[in-house]
Structure formats: structure tokens, C-alpha cells
Scaffold this active site. Structure first.
Site, PDB file in Angstrom:
ATOM      1  N   CYS A   2      32.346 -55.176  21.796  1.00 24.11           N
ATOM      2  CA  CYS A   2      32.358 -55.536  20.290  1.00 24.11           C
ATOM      3  C   CYS A   2      31.346 -54.698  19.580  1.00 24.11           C
ATOM      4  O   CYS A   2      30.630 -53.757  20.076  1.00 24.11           O
ATOM      5  CB  CYS A   2      31.845 -56.762  19.938  1.00 24.11           C
ATOM      6  SG  CYS A   2      32.783 -58.014  20.781  1.00 24.11           S
ATOM      7  N   ARG A  47      35.332 -57.751  17.181  1.00 19.78           N
ATOM      8  CA  ARG A  47      35.709 -57.988  18.547  1.00 19.78           C
ATOM      9  C   ARG A  47      36.844 -57.121  19.181  1.00 19.78           C
ATOM     10  O   ARG A  47      37.918 -56.972  18.452  1.00 19.78           O
ATOM     11  CB  ARG A  47      36.067 -59.377  18.880  1.00 19.78           C
ATOM     12  CG  ARG A  47      36.258 -59.685  20.539  1.00 19.78           C
ATOM     13  CD  ARG A  47      36.638 -61.057  20.617  1.00 19.78           C
ATOM     14  NE  ARG A  47      36.941 -61.373  22.108  1.00 19.78           N
ATOM     15  CZ  ARG A  47      37.725 -62.309  22.691  1.00 19.78           C
ATOM     16  NH1 ARG A  47      38.656 -62.816  21.730  1.00 19.78           N
ATOM     17  NH2 ARG A  47      37.824 -62.281  23.678  1.00 19.78           N
ATOM     18  N   LEU A  48      36.576 -56.365  20.261  1.00 20.82           N
ATOM     19  CA  LEU A  48      37.666 -55.761  20.988  1.00 20.82           C
ATOM     20  C   LEU A  48      37.855 -56.735  22.363  1.00 20.82           C
ATOM     21  O   LEU A  48      37.009 -56.855  22.953  1.00 20.82           O
ATOM     22  CB  LEU A  48      37.078 -54.411  21.358  1.00 20.82           C
ATOM     23  CG  LEU A  48      38.187 -53.622  22.573  1.00 20.82           C
ATOM     24  CD1 LEU A  48      39.461 -53.559  21.643  1.00 20.82           C
ATOM     25  CD2 LEU A  48      37.655 -52.335  22.862  1.00 20.82           C
ATOM     26  N   ASN A  72      27.548 -57.540  22.597  1.00 22.06           N
ATOM     27  CA  ASN A  72      28.518 -56.336  22.597  1.00 22.06           C
ATOM     28  C   ASN A  72      28.267 -55.809  23.944  1.00 22.06           C
ATOM     29  O   ASN A  72      27.187 -55.564  24.498  1.00 22.06           O
ATOM     30  CB  ASN A  72      28.076 -55.098  21.817  1.00 22.06           C
ATOM     31  CG  ASN A  72      28.699 -53.909  21.823  1.00 22.06           C
ATOM     32  OD1 ASN A  72      29.814 -53.734  22.420  1.00 22.06           O
ATOM     33  ND2 ASN A  72      28.036 -52.694  21.618  1.00 22.06           N
ATOM     34  N   GLY A  73      29.327 -55.863  24.705  1.00 24.03           N
ATOM     35  CA  GLY A  73      29.480 -55.284  26.042  1.00 24.03           C
ATOM     36  C   GLY A  73      30.109 -56.196  27.185  1.00 24.03           C
ATOM     37  O   GLY A  73      30.955 -56.895  26.782  1.00 24.03           O
ATOM     38  N   GLU A  74      29.793 -56.084  28.340  1.00 26.91           N
ATOM     39  CA  GLU A  74      30.286 -56.816  29.391  1.00 26.91           C
ATOM     40  C   GLU A  74      29.226 -57.195  30.376  1.00 26.91           C
ATOM     41  O   GLU A  74      28.377 -56.669  30.995  1.00 26.91           O
ATOM     42  CB  GLU A  74      31.494 -56.128  30.150  1.00 26.91           C
ATOM     43  CG  GLU A  74      32.538 -55.658  29.403  1.00 26.91           C
ATOM     44  CD  GLU A  74      33.443 -56.719  28.873  1.00 26.91           C
ATOM     45  OE1 GLU A  74      33.526 -57.791  29.286  1.00 26.91           O
ATOM     46  OE2 GLU A  74      34.687 -56.444  28.106  1.00 26.91           O
ATOM     47  N   ASP A  97      32.277 -64.074  28.864  1.00 23.77           N
ATOM     48  CA  ASP A  97      31.110 -63.862  29.347  1.00 23.77           C
ATOM     49  C   ASP A  97      29.880 -64.157  28.343  1.00 23.77           C
ATOM     50  O   ASP A  97      28.847 -64.484  28.715  1.00 23.77           O
ATOM     51  CB  ASP A  97      30.905 -62.407  29.847  1.00 23.77           C
ATOM     52  CG  ASP A  97      31.523 -61.357  28.989  1.00 23.77           C
ATOM     53  OD1 ASP A  97      31.889 -61.737  27.858  1.00 23.77           O
ATOM     54  OD2 ASP A  97      31.126 -60.108  29.408  1.00 23.77           O
ATOM     55  N   GLY A 358      32.961 -41.687  35.626  1.00 21.67           N
ATOM     56  CA  GLY A 358      32.106 -41.329  36.848  1.00 21.67           C
ATOM     57  C   GLY A 358      30.481 -41.177  36.164  1.00 21.67           C
ATOM     58  O   GLY A 358      29.476 -40.654  37.106  1.00 21.67           O
TER      59      GLY A 358
END
Length: 639
Positions: A2, A47-48, A72-74, A97, A358
């Protein structure tokens, strides 16, 4: 994933301003928005939707709505956190989450950050205590800017969101500009604007009653760990990478991976292929110039693992996106690999919503050629008493030697050898050397930056490192400077500009902490970089991918500035608008341009000046209007 924004005040916040900030952040969250306002705080988010797509709206609340959060994040370990919190009697209304944050805050206060495994920037409002907590993840994957105005504080995921609610306040911070010209990015806690700061990675900000306190809660510990054998260490590296990749493959939306053809992205694709029941979608960017084109190596990995592979070729016409990049990057940003990063994100978003990459492998396992270069230079020690004479010889050669000559290379080598190892490394990381900035600056900028040493930032990082060996020290310094200031900014902005979520298994903090404890000789051995990681991946990747020279994700900027971009560079840097700023000496700028045409490589310095000028025209010369736009088009809220 987000964009977040908010205001907190000892008086009353402005909910309309928070909505305006969220409008500017719409590209970070095209799937919806949410707001909360009370007497002292206004919180907002875009929000995404990736996890709990149908039910994971924000803000989130605890049971009595006294604790509120936007995020914002995971958080990759949220299933375990959720089970533990449920066992403690907490109740959840969503399956995602973000709701874990408010309940973790109830249990642990600001120490909740130590329980999180993931990438994040969040705000928690404790209405009972009148306290706002802002936090940023350990290594700085997700950004957070703030403006402290005494009795009030505003924050947002992007600088332009804060600029949108204070048009005309944008005044360039000369110290931030000074640092930018050294490092190609503006390092935290500075922002390019005087009145806005970045929350540094691994830090918490507490606001209460108008007072702000910032403290660091995490730093990488390079204390040596026990290693029984190289084989055991290689097996552990594979185990940790597989586990870090597995938890990053949880998604309700389509998922794929960037595949550059380098070791790190190839390793992530190999891990994904081992974990996925269907072909992994992979995405590569290439160039017509073979020196910069890694598509053949990416194809080799794609063939080995039967991926659903997609490619895009970048040429000089791609530079039409420069105004778009200036908008999205908020601050001057001179890493030209932002161009292919933007295009690979754009390509990926046509097929997926989440892409693994990566990033972080070089910093954890010793992948940069400059590490081996520093190891070689350590063998040539110059006594302290001789350093001034050696520096004088080096600078004398540089002053008279023709461009691209052996004498000029000798001058650079002597100048580097005259420095301490810390300063030698700082020069390796520099775009403009201190003496070059002195020649470049006009009188006022010289006065405003007098006594400011940009290299002191790296000196502090060296002094703060707990690494025993020089090699691990270099990696520690990069984790605290180049990684969050350059690489993670580039990936975050280029992916979020395209509403794409990027995930980085090599930046899993448990993997990083284990790798930090490895002996330096398992990372760089002789002239071999990533010694242990290459050994760990022998059965995963083609030999030609593992042991070819590192290319990096660069672009042929030197060539472009002598051909397709030549006139653009002259126009942008020498026209009346640029000259009348009075920041740089016009004759010094023209000398850079002329010397580059003559064969001297000033591409990075010219590009840095161009990016600053383009940023200034977009954000200072034409302040953001009250109704924000992107590329001239008004933004519209959804929901």
C-alpha cells in the site's frame, strides 16, 4: 502492499489533507482506500490487494478501536503470529497480515517490530496514550517520509504526497544536495527538502504531545558464527534461501520473478521452480549493446527450469520516460539502472501482481567486484607520513593527464592509495569526488556546504560496524548505505509506480543474520566473489551463469550521452533555467560535457546533474497544485 499517509496534532488534524496525500499515492494502491479520523489523528492508506483480497481493508483496529494502524508491506510470518495472538484471546475481523499489528502492539508495545518478518512501513495510533508510532523495516525496503512542525507531524510513503499538502514550501536542502552528488541518492535521514526527513531503516519514531523521538531497533550483527565445514555452510545457505523464498510465494494474485541472468535472481528463480507446481513466470530486460545485455544468460536459466519467460529490449528511445521517472522518484536519483528497472516492472505488471527478485545477495555473500578490488588494494599500504606526498603526486597527474590515458589512471590509483581504507572505499562509491564538487559549486553553495564532509557518513558506518574483518566491514557499510539508499529505493519506486509488489528472499533478515556471521573468506576468496554462494548453487545453475564476470544492471549511458542524449544533456544543463539557479558554475558544467565528448567518462556525473535539474523543474519550479496530477492527468480516488 500500500501507500500510507497521516497527520497527528496536539490540536486537530486535517482529514482533507490526508485524502489529498492518498490521492498522490494512488499508484501504490489502485485497489481501494481507507481513512480514520479522531480528535488528534487522521490516517489514510491506498491498497494494492495481494493477501486477503476480499477482506483485508485498512485501517485496522483492535477490539475496542483504541489502537488503529495503517500498513504498507507484507508480514510473511503472519500465520504464526495470528495463531499465537488468537491463543492469547485476541479477536480478528480479517484474514490478512495487517491486523496482527494492532494486537501485537497491545502485547508488546513498540517491541512488536522484533516479532515481524517482512517488509513494512506502518503507523500505529494509541488513542488512550495519545501516541503515534511509526516504524520502518530492518533494511529499508519500504519508505517513510515525515514533516515535524512542532505541535503536529505529517507522514507519507512518498515525498510528493507531503509536498501536495504544502505547495510552495519546497526549498532544497543544500546539505542533502551535497550528499546526493557524492552518492547518487539522498541518504536518510535527509530528504532533498529542508523541512522533510526520512525515517531511517530499522528505526522507530514516537510522537506524543508534540515531541518526536527516533531510535534504531535493529542492526546487522557480524559477530563470527560457528562453521563446521564449507559443505555444511553451503547446505544451510540453500535451506535458508528455499525457506525465505517459500514464505514470499504466498499470494492470492499472480506471481512471477525478475530474471536478470545474474546469480542472485537466477538463484531465486531456481528456488521458486523447486517450490512451484507450475512454470514460474520470469521477466528480463535487455539492451542492443552486447556489453550490457544479459538476456542470453537469463534464457539459459529460463530453459533449465522451463519458465514462462518474457523479455523487453531497452534502447535510447526509452529515455522518453525521463519526466515520468522524475515524477515517481520524488527526489533526485542518479542510478541509471532505474530505467531498465522501471521497464521490467512495467513488463511484469502486464502478467503478475507480485514479482520476486535477487536484491541483497551481493551484500550478504560478497558479490561486488569492488570487494575484491579493496582486498587487492589492502596489500599496498602507504605509511601515514607518506600519504600527503602520494596524494599530491596523484592529483598533479590528474590535473595534466589527457582523458583516458595511463597517466590519468595512475593519478587515480595514487590518490586512492593515499587514503585510509575507509576513505578509499568512499571514493570508490563516489559520483563526484570532494575536489570535483569544489570545482563545480558556485559561491553560495560553497558557503552553505562549507565544513560538510559527505564521506563522514561512511566513516560513521565503518565506526559502527561490529564486523571483525575488513571484507565483512565493507558489506556491513553497504547494508547501511548503498543498499537502502540506492538499490531498495530503485526497486520500490519502479515497482510501485507500476502497482507491482516486489519481494526479496535474499533480504530475509534471518538469512542476512546467518550470512553476516560467515567468515569473510567464504564470501570473497582471492579474486572470486560469492565463493560460498556459488558453491551452494552448483547443482542449481549453469556453470556459465555462476562463473562469468559480474555485469550489474547497468545501461550504456556513456554512449547515449555522446549520441542520442548529447543535445538533451546540453539543453538541460546549460540553458537559462539551469544557469540562473546559481548552484553550479556554468563553465564547470560545460567542461564536464566537453570532456565527456572527448572520451573522458563523466557519464555518472552528467546524469546526476541532469536528474537533479529535471527533479527541480518538476517539483520546485512548478510546485504541486492542490489537485495532484501525474504527467498532467488528474488523479482520481476509487471507492
Amino acid at each position: 502492499m500500500c501507500g500510507v499517509a497521516g497527520m497527528v496534532s496536539t490540536a486537530s488534524p486535517d482529514p482533507a489533507a490526508v485524502r489529498t496525500m492518498c490521492d498522490v499515492l494512488a499508484h501504490r494502491g489502485p485497489d481501494g482506500e481507507g481513512f480514520h479520523t479522531d480528535d488528534h489523528v487522521a490516517l489514510g492508506m491506498r491498497r494494492l490487494a495481494v493477501i486477503d483480497v476480499s477482506g483485508g481493508d485498512q485501517p485496522v483496529f483492535n477490539e475496542d478501536r483504541s489502537v488503529i494502524a495503517v500498513f504498507n508491506g507484507e508480514i510473511y510470518n503472519f500465520p504464526e503470529l495470528r495463531r499465537d495472538l488468537l491463543s492469547r484471546g485476541h479477536r480478528f475481523r480479517t484474514n490478512g497480515d495487517s491486523e496482527c499489528l494492532v494486537h501485537l502492539y497491545e502485547e508488546h508495545g513498540e517491541d512488536l517490530v522484533h516479532h515481524l518478518r517482512g517488509m513494512f512501513a506502518f503507523a500505529v495510533w494509541d488513542a488512550g496514550k495519545g501516541r503515534l508510532l511509526l516504524a520502518r523495516d530492518r533494511v529499508g525496503k519500504k519508505p517513510l517520509y515525515y514533516r515535524d512542525a512542532g505541535g503536529s507531524l505529517a507522514f507519507a510513503s512518498e515525498l510528493k504526497a507531503l509536498s501536495a499538502i504544502a505547495p510552495g514550501r519546497g526549498e532544497v536542502d543544500p546539505v542533502a544536495l551535497h550528499h546526493y552528488l557524492t552518492y547518487q541518492y539522498v541518504p536518510a535521514p535527509w530528504s532533498i527538502l529542508r523541512d522533510v526527513r526520512k525515517l531511517p531503516p530499522g528505526c522507530l519514531l514516537n510522537w506524543q504531545g508534540g515531541r518526536v523521538q527516533v531510535r534504531r531497533y535493529w542492526e546487522l550483527d557480524f559477530t563470527p558464527g560457528a562453521v563446521t565445514s564449507e559443505q555444511e555452510a553451503a547446505e544451510r545457505a540453500r535451506e535458508l534461501l528455499l525457506e525465505a523464498t517459500a514464505i514470499r510465494m504466498l499470494s492470492e494474485r499472480p506471481l512471477g520473478a525478475f530474471l536478470s541472468g545474474g546469480i542472485d535472481s537466477s538463484a531465486v528463480v531456481a528456488a521458486m521452480a523447486r517450490l512451484s507446481p507450475k512454470p514460474v513466470k520470469t521477466f528480463s530486460i535487455g539492451f542492443e549493446d552486447a556489453q550490457f545485455d544479459e538476456r542470453a544468460h537469463a534464457r539459459a536459466v529460463a530453459r533449465q527450469y522451463g519458465t514462462d519467460h518474457h523479455e523487453f529490449v531497452v534502447d535510447a528511445s526509452a529515455l522518453e520516460i525521463l519526466p515520468t521517472l522524475a515524477w515517481y522518484f520524488d527526489e533526485p536519483f542518479a542510478d541509471s539502472s532505474a530505467i531498465p528497472s522501471f521497464y521490467v516492472a512495467q513488463l511484469s505488471r502486464r502478467h503478475v501482481t507480485v514479482a520476486l527478485n535477487g536484491d541483497g545477495g551481493d551484500e550478504s555473500f560478497g558479490g561486488y567486484a569492488r570487494y575484491a578490488q579493496m582486498a587487492r588494494m589492502e596489500k599496498f599500504r602507504v605509511h601515514t607520513s607518506l600519504r600527503p606526498a602520494v596524494k599530491h603526486m596523484g592529483r598533479s597527474l590528474l590535473a595534466v593527464a589527457p582523458a583516458c590515458s595511463k597517466r590519468r589512471r595512475a593519478g587515480r590509483a595514487l590518490t586512492a592509495l593515499s587514503e585510509t581504507p575507509q576513505r578509499r572505499y568512499a571514493r570508490l562509491m563516489s559520483y563526484f569526488m570532494p575536489e570535483q564538487k569544489q570545482d563545480l559549486y558556485a559561491e553560495q553553495l560553497l558557503e552553505e556546504t562549507a565544513g560538510i564532509d559527505s564521506y563522514e557518513l561512511l566513516d560513521q558506518a565503518f565506526r559502527g560496524s561490529r564486523a571483525v574483518s575488513r571484507m565483512n566491514q565493507l558489506m556491513d557499510v553497504d547494508v547501511n548505505s548503498y543498499l537502502p539508499g540506492d538499490l531498495l529505493v530503485k526497486v520500490d519506486i519502479s515497482t510501485m509506480a507500476n502497482s507491482l509488489e516486489a519481494r526479496s528472499p535474499f533480504l530475509d533478515h534471518r538469512l542476512m543474520e546467518w550470512a553476516a556471521g560467515l567468515p569473510a573468506e567464504l564470501k570473497v576468496r582471492g579474486g572470486t566473489t560469492k565463493y560460498l554462494l556459488k558453491k551452494a548453487l552448483r547443482d542449481w545453475l549453469p556453470h556459465e551463469v555462476l562463473y562469468r564476470p559480474k555485469q550489474g544492471f547497468g545501461v550504456p549511458m556513456g554512449h547515449w550521452l555522446r549520441t542520442d542524449l548529447k543535445d538533451v544533456a546540453w539543453d538541460v544543463l546549460t540553458d537559462r533555467t539551469a544557469v540562473e539557479r546559481g548552484l553550479f558554475r556554468p563553465e564547470a558544467v560545460r567542461t564536464l560535457l566537453k570532456e565527456h565528448q572527448a572520451g573522458e567518462d563523466h557519464a555518472r556525473r552528467i546524469w546526476a546533474l541532469m536528474q537533479f535539474e529535471l527533479w527541480h523543474r518538476r517539483f520546485v519550479d512548478q510546485p504541486l497544485p492542490g489537485s495532484p496530477t501525474v504527467d498532467g492527468q488528474p488523479l482520481r480516488r476509487t471507492g
